[in-house]
Design a protein around this motif. Structure first.
Motif, PDB file in Angstrom:
ATOM      1  N   SER A 299     -77.242  27.501  -6.167  1.00  0.00           N
ATOM      2  CA  SER A 299     -77.824  28.815  -6.444  1.00  0.00           C
ATOM      3  C   SER A 299     -77.390  29.309  -7.815  1.00  0.00           C
ATOM      4  O   SER A 299     -76.527  28.724  -8.473  1.00  0.00           O
ATOM      5  CB  SER A 299     -77.365  29.813  -5.381  1.00  0.00           C
ATOM      6  N   ASP A 300     -77.991  30.420  -8.243  1.00  0.00           N
ATOM      7  CA  ASP A 300     -77.482  31.125  -9.398  1.00  0.00           C
ATOM      8  C   ASP A 300     -76.148  31.773  -9.020  1.00  0.00           C
ATOM      9  O   ASP A 300     -75.729  31.749  -7.856  1.00  0.00           O
ATOM     10  CB  ASP A 300     -78.481  32.202  -9.837  1.00  0.00           C
ATOM     11  N   VAL A 301     -75.472  32.383  -9.984  1.00  0.00           N
ATOM     12  CA  VAL A 301     -74.200  33.040  -9.719  1.00  0.00           C
ATOM     13  C   VAL A 301     -74.414  34.203  -8.752  1.00  0.00           C
ATOM     14  O   VAL A 301     -75.326  35.012  -8.938  1.00  0.00           O
ATOM     15  CB  VAL A 301     -73.563  33.541 -11.027  1.00  0.00           C
ATOM     16  N   GLN A 302     -73.581  34.264  -7.716  1.00  0.00           N
ATOM     17  CA  GLN A 302     -73.686  35.299  -6.689  1.00  0.00           C
ATOM     18  C   GLN A 302     -72.372  36.071  -6.602  1.00  0.00           C
ATOM     19  O   GLN A 302     -71.332  35.605  -7.075  1.00  0.00           O
ATOM     20  CB  GLN A 302     -73.995  34.676  -5.326  1.00  0.00           C
ATOM     21  N   GLN A 303     -72.428  37.226  -5.953  1.00  0.00           N
ATOM     22  CA  GLN A 303     -71.222  37.999  -5.685  1.00  0.00           C
ATOM     23  C   GLN A 303     -71.475  38.900  -4.487  1.00  0.00           C
ATOM     24  O   GLN A 303     -72.454  39.633  -4.452  1.00  0.00           O
ATOM     25  CB  GLN A 303     -70.810  38.831  -6.896  1.00  0.00           C
ATOM     26  N   GLY A 304     -70.594  38.803  -3.485  1.00  0.00           N
ATOM     27  CA  GLY A 304     -70.734  39.626  -2.299  1.00  0.00           C
ATOM     28  C   GLY A 304     -71.638  38.990  -1.257  1.00  0.00           C
ATOM     29  O   GLY A 304     -72.219  37.918  -1.465  1.00  0.00           O
ATOM     30  N   PRO A 305     -71.788  39.643  -0.108  1.00  0.00           N
ATOM     31  CA  PRO A 305     -72.607  39.104   0.984  1.00  0.00           C
ATOM     32  C   PRO A 305     -74.069  38.940   0.576  1.00  0.00           C
ATOM     33  O   PRO A 305     -74.595  39.699  -0.238  1.00  0.00           O
ATOM     34  CB  PRO A 305     -72.458  40.161   2.090  1.00  0.00           C
ATOM     35  N   ILE A 306     -74.723  37.941   1.167  1.00  0.00           N
ATOM     36  CA  ILE A 306     -76.138  37.678   0.915  1.00  0.00           C
ATOM     37  C   ILE A 306     -76.826  37.526   2.263  1.00  0.00           C
ATOM     38  O   ILE A 306     -76.347  36.810   3.139  1.00  0.00           O
ATOM     39  CB  ILE A 306     -76.328  36.389   0.082  1.00  0.00           C
ATOM     40  N   ALA A 307     -77.963  38.182   2.419  1.00  0.00           N
ATOM     41  CA  ALA A 307     -78.654  38.179   3.714  1.00  0.00           C
ATOM     42  C   ALA A 307     -79.738  37.122   3.803  1.00  0.00           C
ATOM     43  O   ALA A 307     -80.079  36.679   4.901  1.00  0.00           O
ATOM     44  CB  ALA A 307     -79.252  39.554   3.988  1.00  0.00           C
ATOM     45  N   ASN A 308     -80.293  36.694   2.681  1.00  0.00           N
ATOM     46  CA  ASN A 308     -81.430  35.774   2.759  1.00  0.00           C
ATOM     47  C   ASN A 308     -81.480  34.920   1.486  1.00  0.00           C
ATOM     48  O   ASN A 308     -82.218  35.229   0.553  1.00  0.00           O
ATOM     49  CB  ASN A 308     -82.732  36.558   2.944  1.00  0.00           C
ATOM     50  N   LEU A 309     -80.703  33.854   1.471  1.00  0.00           N
ATOM     51  CA  LEU A 309     -80.652  32.961   0.315  1.00  0.00           C
ATOM     52  C   LEU A 309     -81.390  31.667   0.646  1.00  0.00           C
ATOM     53  O   LEU A 309     -81.113  31.035   1.676  1.00  0.00           O
ATOM     54  CB  LEU A 309     -79.206  32.643  -0.057  1.00  0.00           C
ATOM     55  N   GLU A 310     -82.321  31.292  -0.195  1.00  0.00           N
ATOM     56  CA  GLU A 310     -83.070  30.055   0.039  1.00  0.00           C
ATOM     57  C   GLU A 310     -82.683  29.024  -1.014  1.00  0.00           C
ATOM     58  O   GLU A 310     -82.746  29.291  -2.217  1.00  0.00           O
ATOM     59  CB  GLU A 310     -84.575  30.312  -0.005  1.00  0.00           C
ATOM     60  N   LEU A 311     -82.293  27.850  -0.561  1.00  0.00           N
ATOM     61  CA  LEU A 311     -81.930  26.743  -1.430  1.00  0.00           C
ATOM     62  C   LEU A 311     -82.950  25.628  -1.237  1.00  0.00           C
ATOM     63  O   LEU A 311     -83.218  25.219  -0.102  1.00  0.00           O
ATOM     64  CB  LEU A 311     -80.530  26.230  -1.099  1.00  0.00           C
ATOM     65  N   THR A 312     -83.501  25.151  -2.336  1.00  0.00           N
ATOM     66  CA  THR A 312     -84.544  24.123  -2.269  1.00  0.00           C
ATOM     67  C   THR A 312     -83.991  22.787  -2.738  1.00  0.00           C
ATOM     68  O   THR A 312     -83.546  22.653  -3.886  1.00  0.00           O
ATOM     69  CB  THR A 312     -85.751  24.509  -3.138  1.00  0.00           C
ATOM     70  N   LEU A 313     -84.019  21.804  -1.849  1.00  0.00           N
ATOM     71  CA  LEU A 313     -83.569  20.454  -2.178  1.00  0.00           C
ATOM     72  C   LEU A 313     -84.757  19.601  -2.589  1.00  0.00           C
ATOM     73  O   LEU A 313     -85.860  19.762  -2.051  1.00  0.00           O
ATOM     74  CB  LEU A 313     -82.898  19.804  -0.972  1.00  0.00           C
ATOM     75  N   PRO A 314     -84.567  18.681  -3.532  1.00  0.00           N
ATOM     76  CA  PRO A 314     -85.633  17.717  -3.818  1.00  0.00           C
ATOM     77  C   PRO A 314     -85.913  16.884  -2.575  1.00  0.00           C
ATOM     78  O   PRO A 314     -85.048  16.723  -1.710  1.00  0.00           O
ATOM     79  CB  PRO A 314     -85.040  16.854  -4.932  1.00  0.00           C
TER      80      PRO A 314
END
Length: 503
Positions: A299-314
């Motif tokens: 992901s890009d740089v994050q900070q704190g809780p995240i409720a809906n993060l989507e990571l896309t794999l090849p």
């Protein structure tokens, strides 16, 4: 909570024993060795297990081990012949005995024969040699929440303060003692080091806490601070969920976190273990058809809780997304005036671990800068990431009269032609100088000929990558004075050594 954990661990051990007993001989190999005291005498009845480090507490291992060493300290374990570094909790060798510190020694597995790409290589029969148990002690303490209430279910791990450091020569102890706090918050480590221990405290929903340099008599009243979590989903480029993807976080301040596996719908819940900035990364477990380097994203740089993060794999078998033929242009300017700096060196670091660990990043940057090509025409061209490296990196720049600077979070934009890439501009500040004297602690007399050097000071949890008595060290003059230059902003540690005196 403790009863539930104990029951699960007991069942897990029973199943492990049953599996090993029923497994055909071809599916297991022999792991042999000998357990000794510090004076070379054998330790009879030492408890041993080959299991994930989190499968049981040290107290459970001591009470009911799968195997005990013989009168001569020797042991033989049958362990699975196949292994994978992608396992969330890979098995390790655990050794414990009353009166000693428990250890998890590294295993020098014999080199397996060549296997097909993506295939899990087999283990071979291996003798680990002599395992020396250090002196041990029982440590007690209590974990509480912000309101002062006891906190149960906290995993407490004791290890060696010098583990992972090259500050002193010798064989690492590999000390590892594990406990889980009771509902009252009380915990007991039955086989920890009596001094120089590091205690890690981990509990879901709380930041990880670390105590350094713990010894017998140290007050162990620890408060854990509430933290959030990252909730997200791993998908492929078609939007389909990826099952079993390994998801973790890389923290700017204190390295990497535990990993979790995505579920059938691609969903994952990852606890946040450290305050500050981090990136979430996901990787597809390597299989026979899965290419290394095309199975990871972050992901890009994050900070704190995240409720809906989507990571896309090849997609599996997809071609690498990094073009090795392209490179980055680097320019250097004075931070105050923006004036270009003509004489400088630059290098790029794309190693994932370096971006997770500031101490290692500083070490590898200085190492690469020492042999980097000088600028020509006010620019330096640095290489992009290799296939197995990430798309995020750092650029380090050094110039005479200026402090070395490291520009982090450099994103590699796939698909851009080299000519279209904007140069990375790094701002440098003038270097500082540190002056001082080395004197006798008792008389105050100056000490000539002592070697003095400095190193950046980092979070102790990140380990040490310093060179003892490096080439950058200077010698003190007749009056004990020294001068060290090319220092940048931040905290520094000063080390001194003289051939006729203690370090």
């Amino acid at each position: 909570m403790i009863a539930r954990i104990s029951t699960v661990c007991f069942v897990a051990l029973v199943l492990l024993r049953a599996a090993l007993a029923q497994e055909p001989a071809a599916a297991t190999v022999r792991l042999t060795g000998r357990v000794l005291r510090g004076d070379g005498q054998p330790v009879a009845g030492a408890a041993l297990a080959f299991a994930p480090a989190d499968a049981q507490t040290t107290a459970q291992l001591l009470a009911e081990p799968p195997l005990r060493s013989g009168a001569d300290g020797r042991f033989e374990l049958r362990v699975p012949a196949r292994y994978s570094s992608d396992e969330l909790a890979p098995p390790v060798l655990l050794v414990a005995a009353k009166g000693f510190a428990a250890v998890a020694p590294s295993i020098p597995w014999k080199s397996p024969p060549a296997v097909a790409a993506g295939e899990v290589p087999p283990r071979l029969d291996t003798d680990v040699g002599d395992i020396v148990l250090p002196e041990g002690a029982r440590l007690f303490g209590r974990v509480r929440d912000a309101a002062g209430n006891g906190l149960g279910g906290v995993v407490v791990t004791a290890r060696d303060l010098l583990e992972g450091s090259n500050a002193l020569p010798g064989t690492p102890s590999r000390a590892s003692c594990r406990a889980v706090s009771a509902a009252s918050g009380i915990f007991e480590l039955p086989a920890a080091l009596p001094r120089g221990a590091v205690l890690d405290f981990a509990a879901s929903g709380h930041y990880r806490q670390t105590l350094f340099g713990v010894a017998i008599g140290t007050p162990l009243e620890v408060e854990l601070v509430p933290a959030g979590q990252v909730v997200g989903r791993v998908v492929d480029r078609s939007g389909a969920p990826v099952v079993g993807a390994l998801v973790g976080a890389s923290y700017e301040r204190a390295g990497s976190s535990q990993r979790v596996a995505s579920g059938a719908d691609g969903m994952f819940r990852l606890p946040i273990e450290q305050p500050g900035r981090f990136r979430v990364h996901a990787a597809r477990p390597r299989t026979a058809g899965n290419r290394r380097g095309a199975d990871r994203t972050e992901s890009d740089v994050q900070q704190g809780p995240i409720a809906n993060l989507e990571l896309t794999l090849p997609s599996a078998n997809a071609a690498p997304v990094v073009d090795k033929n392209l490179s980055l242009r680097v320019q250097a300017v004075e931070a105050a005036s923006g004036k270009p700096i003509a004489a400088f060196r630059a290098t790029a670091i794309w190693t994932p671990f370096a971006l997770q660990n500031a101490a290692y990043l500083d070490h590898i940057a200085n190492t690469q800068l020492a042999s980097a090509t000088p600028a020509a025409g006010g620019e330096v061209t640095v290489t992009g990431p290799r296939e197995q490296e990430g798309r995020t990196g750092a650029v380090a720049v050094s110039a005479p009269g200026f402090a070395t600077a490291i520009e982090r979070d450099i994103e590699w934009a796939e698909g851009d032609a080299e000519a279209e890439r904007k140069p990375v501009v790094v701002k440098l500040v003038p270097a500082s100088t540190l002056r001082g004297r080395v004197v006798d602690d008792t008389t105050g007399a100056p000490i000539a000929g002592a070697r003095v050097w400095v190193a950046r000071k980092f979070d102790p949890s990140q380990g040490s990558f310093r060179t003892i008595d490096p080439e950058s060290a200077v010698r003190t003059a007749a009056d004990g004075s020294f001068e060290l230059g090319e220092l940048g902003p931040g905290d520094w540690s000063v080390s001194c050594r003289h051939a006729e005196r203690p370090q």
